[in-house]
Design an enzyme around this catalytic site. Structure first.
Site, PDB file in Angstrom:
ATOM      1  CD1 TRP A 133      33.508  48.888   4.868  1.00 45.36           C
ATOM      2  CD2 TRP A 133      34.917  50.100   6.106  1.00 45.36           C
ATOM      3  NE1 TRP A 133      32.981  50.147   4.983  1.00 45.36           N
ATOM      4  CE2 TRP A 133      33.833  50.918   5.731  1.00 45.36           C
ATOM      5  CE3 TRP A 133      35.925  50.660   6.892  1.00 45.36           C
ATOM      6  CZ2 TRP A 133      33.719  52.263   6.113  1.00 45.36           C
ATOM      7  CZ3 TRP A 133      35.821  51.993   7.276  1.00 45.36           C
ATOM      8  CH2 TRP A 133      34.731  52.769   6.884  1.00 45.36           C
ATOM      9  CG  ASN A 134      33.520  49.859  11.165  1.00 45.97           C
ATOM     10  OD1 ASN A 134      33.212  48.665  11.148  1.00 45.97           O
ATOM     11  ND2 ASN A 134      32.846  50.752  11.863  1.00 45.97           N
ATOM     12  CE  LYS A 157      29.872  40.118   2.378  1.00 50.12           C
ATOM     13  NZ  LYS A 157      31.046  40.795   1.809  1.00 50.12           N
ATOM     14  N   PRO A 158      33.054  38.505   5.207  1.00 49.08           N
ATOM     15  CG  PRO A 158      35.365  38.310   4.931  1.00 49.08           C
ATOM     16  CD  PRO A 158      34.079  37.539   4.810  1.00 49.08           C
ATOM     17  CB  ALA A 159      33.741  44.507   4.400  1.00 47.79           C
ATOM     18  N   GLY A 210      26.571  46.538   9.952  1.00 49.03           N
ATOM     19  CA  GLY A 210      26.780  47.364   8.770  1.00 49.03           C
ATOM     20  C   GLY A 210      25.761  48.484   8.736  1.00 49.03           C
ATOM     21  CD  GLU A 232      25.133  45.387  17.523  1.00 49.30           C
ATOM     22  OE1 GLU A 232      24.889  46.606  17.545  1.00 49.30           O
ATOM     23  OE2 GLU A 232      25.150  44.688  18.546  1.00 49.30           O
ATOM     24  CG  LEU A 233      21.299  47.836  11.649  1.00 51.86           C
ATOM     25  CD1 LEU A 233      19.833  47.981  11.267  1.00 51.86           C
ATOM     26  CD2 LEU A 233      22.039  46.969  10.641  1.00 51.86           C
ATOM     27  CB  CYS A 266      28.723  51.995  14.498  1.00 54.69           C
ATOM     28  SG  CYS A 266      29.380  50.921  15.773  1.00 54.69           S
ATOM     29  CD  GLU A 366      26.868  55.801  10.475  1.00 53.57           C
ATOM     30  OE1 GLU A 366      26.275  55.268   9.527  1.00 53.57           O
ATOM     31  OE2 GLU A 366      27.368  55.156  11.403  1.00 53.57           O
TER      32      GLU A 366
HETATM   33  N1  LIG Z   1      26.081  48.979  15.322  1.00 56.92           N
HETATM   34  C1  LIG Z   1      27.277  48.440  15.194  1.00 56.92           C
HETATM   35  O1  LIG Z   1      27.735  47.654  16.015  1.00 56.92           O
HETATM   36  C2  LIG Z   1      28.119  48.776  13.996  1.00 56.92           C
HETATM   37  C3  LIG Z   1      29.463  48.407  13.999  1.00 56.92           C
HETATM   38  C4  LIG Z   1      30.252  48.717  12.889  1.00 56.92           C
HETATM   39  C5  LIG Z   1      29.682  49.383  11.800  1.00 56.92           C
HETATM   40  N2  LIG Z   1      28.385  49.721  11.834  1.00 56.92           N
HETATM   41  C6  LIG Z   1      27.792  50.449  10.691  1.00 56.92           C
HETATM   42  O2  LIG Z   1      28.273  49.928   9.467  1.00 56.92           O
HETATM   43  C7  LIG Z   1      28.305  50.943   8.473  1.00 56.92           C
HETATM   44  C8  LIG Z   1      29.673  50.973   7.837  1.00 56.92           C
HETATM   45  O3  LIG Z   1      29.998  49.747   7.328  1.00 56.92           O
HETATM   46  P1  LIG Z   1      29.867  49.435   5.765  1.00 56.92           P
HETATM   47  O4  LIG Z   1      30.048  50.649   4.943  1.00 56.92           O
HETATM   48  O5  LIG Z   1      30.775  48.285   5.505  1.00 56.92           O
HETATM   49  O6  LIG Z   1      28.343  48.991   5.705  1.00 56.92           O
HETATM   50  P2  LIG Z   1      27.614  48.165   4.555  1.00 56.92           P
HETATM   51  O7  LIG Z   1      26.233  47.931   5.039  1.00 56.92           O
HETATM   52  O8  LIG Z   1      27.788  48.795   3.226  1.00 56.92           O
HETATM   53  O9  LIG Z   1      28.443  46.809   4.486  1.00 56.92           O
HETATM   54  C9  LIG Z   1      28.530  45.944   5.577  1.00 56.92           C
HETATM   55  C10 LIG Z   1      28.634  44.515   5.047  1.00 56.92           C
HETATM   56  O10 LIG Z   1      27.446  44.227   4.325  1.00 56.92           O
HETATM   57  C11 LIG Z   1      27.778  43.756   3.025  1.00 56.92           C
HETATM   58  N3  LIG Z   1      26.716  44.194   2.112  1.00 56.92           N
HETATM   59  C12 LIG Z   1      26.677  45.280   1.314  1.00 56.92           C
HETATM   60  N4  LIG Z   1      25.505  45.296   0.611  1.00 56.92           N
HETATM   61  C13 LIG Z   1      24.810  44.199   0.996  1.00 56.92           C
HETATM   62  C14 LIG Z   1      23.524  43.656   0.645  1.00 56.92           C
HETATM   63  N5  LIG Z   1      22.725  44.282  -0.228  1.00 56.92           N
HETATM   64  N6  LIG Z   1      23.136  42.532   1.247  1.00 56.92           N
HETATM   65  C15 LIG Z   1      23.919  41.912   2.161  1.00 56.92           C
HETATM   66  N7  LIG Z   1      25.143  42.355   2.522  1.00 56.92           N
HETATM   67  C16 LIG Z   1      25.575  43.492   1.951  1.00 56.92           C
HETATM   68  C17 LIG Z   1      29.129  44.359   2.728  1.00 56.92           C
HETATM   69  O11 LIG Z   1      29.806  43.596   1.747  1.00 56.92           O
HETATM   70  C18 LIG Z   1      29.794  44.275   4.103  1.00 56.92           C
HETATM   71  O12 LIG Z   1      30.286  42.971   4.295  1.00 56.92           O
HETATM   72  C19 LIG Z   1      28.002  52.208   9.201  1.00 56.92           C
HETATM   73  O13 LIG Z   1      26.677  52.570   9.006  1.00 56.92           O
HETATM   74  C20 LIG Z   1      28.259  51.846  10.657  1.00 56.92           C
HETATM   75  O14 LIG Z   1      27.586  52.665  11.580  1.00 56.92           O
HETATM   76  C21 LIG Z   1      27.584  49.425  12.885  1.00 56.92           C
HETATM   77  O1  LIG Z   2      31.940  50.485  14.757  1.00 57.11           O
HETATM   78  C1  LIG Z   2      31.391  49.985  15.678  1.00 57.11           C
HETATM   79  C2  LIG Z   2      31.950  49.066  16.691  1.00 57.11           C
HETATM   80  C3  LIG Z   2      33.029  49.699  17.469  1.00 57.11           C
HETATM   81  C4  LIG Z   2      33.011  49.275  18.910  1.00 57.11           C
HETATM   82  O2  LIG Z   2      32.707  48.107  19.215  1.00 57.11           O
HETATM   83  O3  LIG Z   2      33.306  50.139  19.741  1.00 57.11           O
END
Ligand SMILES: NC(=O)c1ccc[n+]([C@@H]2O[C@H](COP(=O)([O-])OP(=O)(O)OC[C@H]3O[C@@H](n4cnc5c(N)ncnc54)[C@H](O)[C@@H]3O)[C@@H](O)[C@H]2O)c1
Ligand SMILES: O=CCCC(=O)O
Length: 464
Positions: A133-134, A157-159, A210, A232-233, A266, A366
């Protein structure tokens, strides 16, 4: 009656829209369509695919303001940042519209006169993406654009917090002429979609942005069908301010990385490691700047920091602040909240904490919020040890004007993205991604199309 979920504005609690949940049957149907569409889309020549991606970029640009408004409503980020994210999302489409035309093969000299060897690249097939969602626009186009450029078909599949931006962008892809079944969206619970995607033999790649725990479970499940994965975590970015740093530059750039999207990025700096000799000056200047930020509804043009996404996010942030204070941290700014439980709106004021120690939760996990903990260090070796001490390895930042210090830090920090006197290193033309538990693979740059391509070689014999 069809199941739906509500998308709410995190600043006001207002319901923006009801979105229909795709049933398992509907998702499987869309996977079949995506698989079937691959046969045609992968045969569309690279120049035509490129042209369609350029058209998609144009459509997004034409609708920039309305997309940004939807994004601010569903995510809460300041409208200025949403407008910036639309540009950022477009930059991935433009970059891969170009890269579509540069998918090259090669020849290998054979070991016999009677043979020739050719290496070719081909798209891997149907790609399933799950996005957070971010950054509801850019995290999607960073995946969809290289996938489509390579000749793959794509389903996302978006958030559940922010599906509207994605739905609109996919509509615009169709308006641009990309076939409907080549780029699709499904909505519903992450767990269910994750299971459907990883259990399908039609899906050849899972690309996920995520949290680390969800990423790990997707990697495990993707193993069942040996699907390709890009992950990308989470991150826990250290930001090191060396003894010789230009403090004003360090403060400005730290403001940029720390408070973007209310700290819900992230790559946000999460741990500020400042040399003990300059820590007081840095902390005072930084706290002063943090206090000037205006917290409010992202639709107000002068808002700098919007609400955090939801109660769960707020509770984690509040827990980390309280834990740090209980263990001896001093509050230089913030530790203030506007919370309306009934509406479900959670605002956290930019918070700066000094005298932070490693036993505090904020140093280990985090934060995903506008909180900046400051820790001091004596030697560069100590700073690197602290920086590398978590399981994460996404982004790190350092500030120094000394090339030896810069070289040492660059070579010893175990992170995929490094900003040297730079708090904003993200761009479409660079390989974005993390080491350790922050991920697998890279997105963006020339590297970002590789994960969507298979390598095939042909050995031709009998040519004597
Ligand atoms: N490395 C990167 O490029 C990057 C970029 C953006 C965000 N992030 C990370 O994402 C996290 C924040 O996003 P968030 O809270 O939406 O993360 P999240 O993992 O809770 O959710 C991300 C997506 O995964 C889905 N999801 C949730 N549970 C799931 C499951 N069991 N199986 C499959 N899909 C599932 C959600 O619906 C959403 O679409 C932070 O940890 C952030 O650092 C990483
Ligand atoms: O949240 C992570 C991605 C943000 C970015 O691409 O700079």
């Amino acid at each position: 009656m069809a199941e739906t979920f509500q998308v709410k504005n995190p600043a006001t609690g207002e319901v923006i829209q009801e979105v229909k949940v795709d049933t398992a049957e509907e998702v499987n149907k869309k996977l079949e369509k995506g698989h079937e569409a691959f046969k045609k889309w992968s045969q569309v020549n690279a120049h035509k695919r490129s042209e369609l991606l350029f058209k998609w970029a144009d459509k997004i640009k034409e609708n920039k303001e309305s997309i940004a408004e939807v994004m601010t409503k569903e995510n809460g980020k300041p409208i200025r940042e949403s407008l910036g994210e639309v540009d950022y999302a477009v930059s991935y489409v433009l970059w891969y519209a170009e890269e579509a035309k540069r998918i090259y093969g090669r020849t290998i000299p054979a070991s016999a006169e009677s043979k020739r060897i050719l290496v070719t690249r081909q798209p891997i097939g149907l790609v399933a993406a799950i996005t957070p969602w971010n950054f509801p626009a850019a995290m999607m186009t960073r995946k969809a654009a290289p996938a489509l450029a390579a000749g793959c078909t794509f389903i996302v599949k978006p958030a559940v917090e922010t599906p509207l931006t994605t739905i609109r962008l996919i509509e615009l892809a169709h308006e641009a002429g990309i076939p409907e079944d080549a780029v699709q969206v499904v909505n519903g619970s992450g767990r269910m979609m994750g299971e459907l995607f990883t259990s399908s033999k039609l899906v050849r790649k899972i690309t996920f942005t995520g949290s680390t725990p969800v990423g790990k479970s997707l990697i495990r499940d993707a193993a069942n069908n040996v699907q390709h994965v890009t992950m990308e975590l989470g991150g826990h970015a250290p930001l090191i301010v060396a003894e010789d740093a230009d403090i004003d530059i360090a403060v400005e750039q730290t403001m940029l990385t720390k408070f973007r999207n209310a700290g819900q990025t992230c790559v946000c700096a999460n741990r500020l490691l400042v040399h003990e000799s300059i820590a007081d000056e840095f902390a005072a200047k930084f706290a002063e700047r943090a206090k000037q930020l205006k917290v409010g509804n992202g639709l107000d043009k002068d808002t700098d920091v919007g609400p955090v996404i939801n109660k769960k996010g707020y509770e984690k942030i509040a827990f980390q602040i309280n834990d740090a204070i209980e263990k001896g941290a001093e509050v230089l700014a913030g530790n203030q909240f506007d919370v309306d439980e009934e509406k479900g709106s959670y605002f956290v004021y930019p918070t700066v904490l000094k005298d932070v120690t490693h036993n505090m939760d904020i140093m280990q996990e985090e934060t995903f919020g506008p909180v900046a903990p400051i820790v001091t260090f004596k030697t560069l070796e100590e700073a690197v040890e602290i920086a590398n001490s978590t399981p994460y390895g996404l982004a790190a930042y350092f500030f120094t004007n000394d090339y030896k210090t810069g070289t040492y830090l660059h070579e010893n920090l175990d992170f995929g993205i490094i900003g040297w006197n730079d708090g904003a290193p993200s761009a479409a033309h660079v390989p974005f991604g993390g080491m350790k538990e922050s991920g697998l693979g890279r997105e963006g740059g020339i590297e970002g199309i590789e994960p969507y391509l298979e390598t095939k070689y042909l050995s031709i014999g009998g040519l004597e």
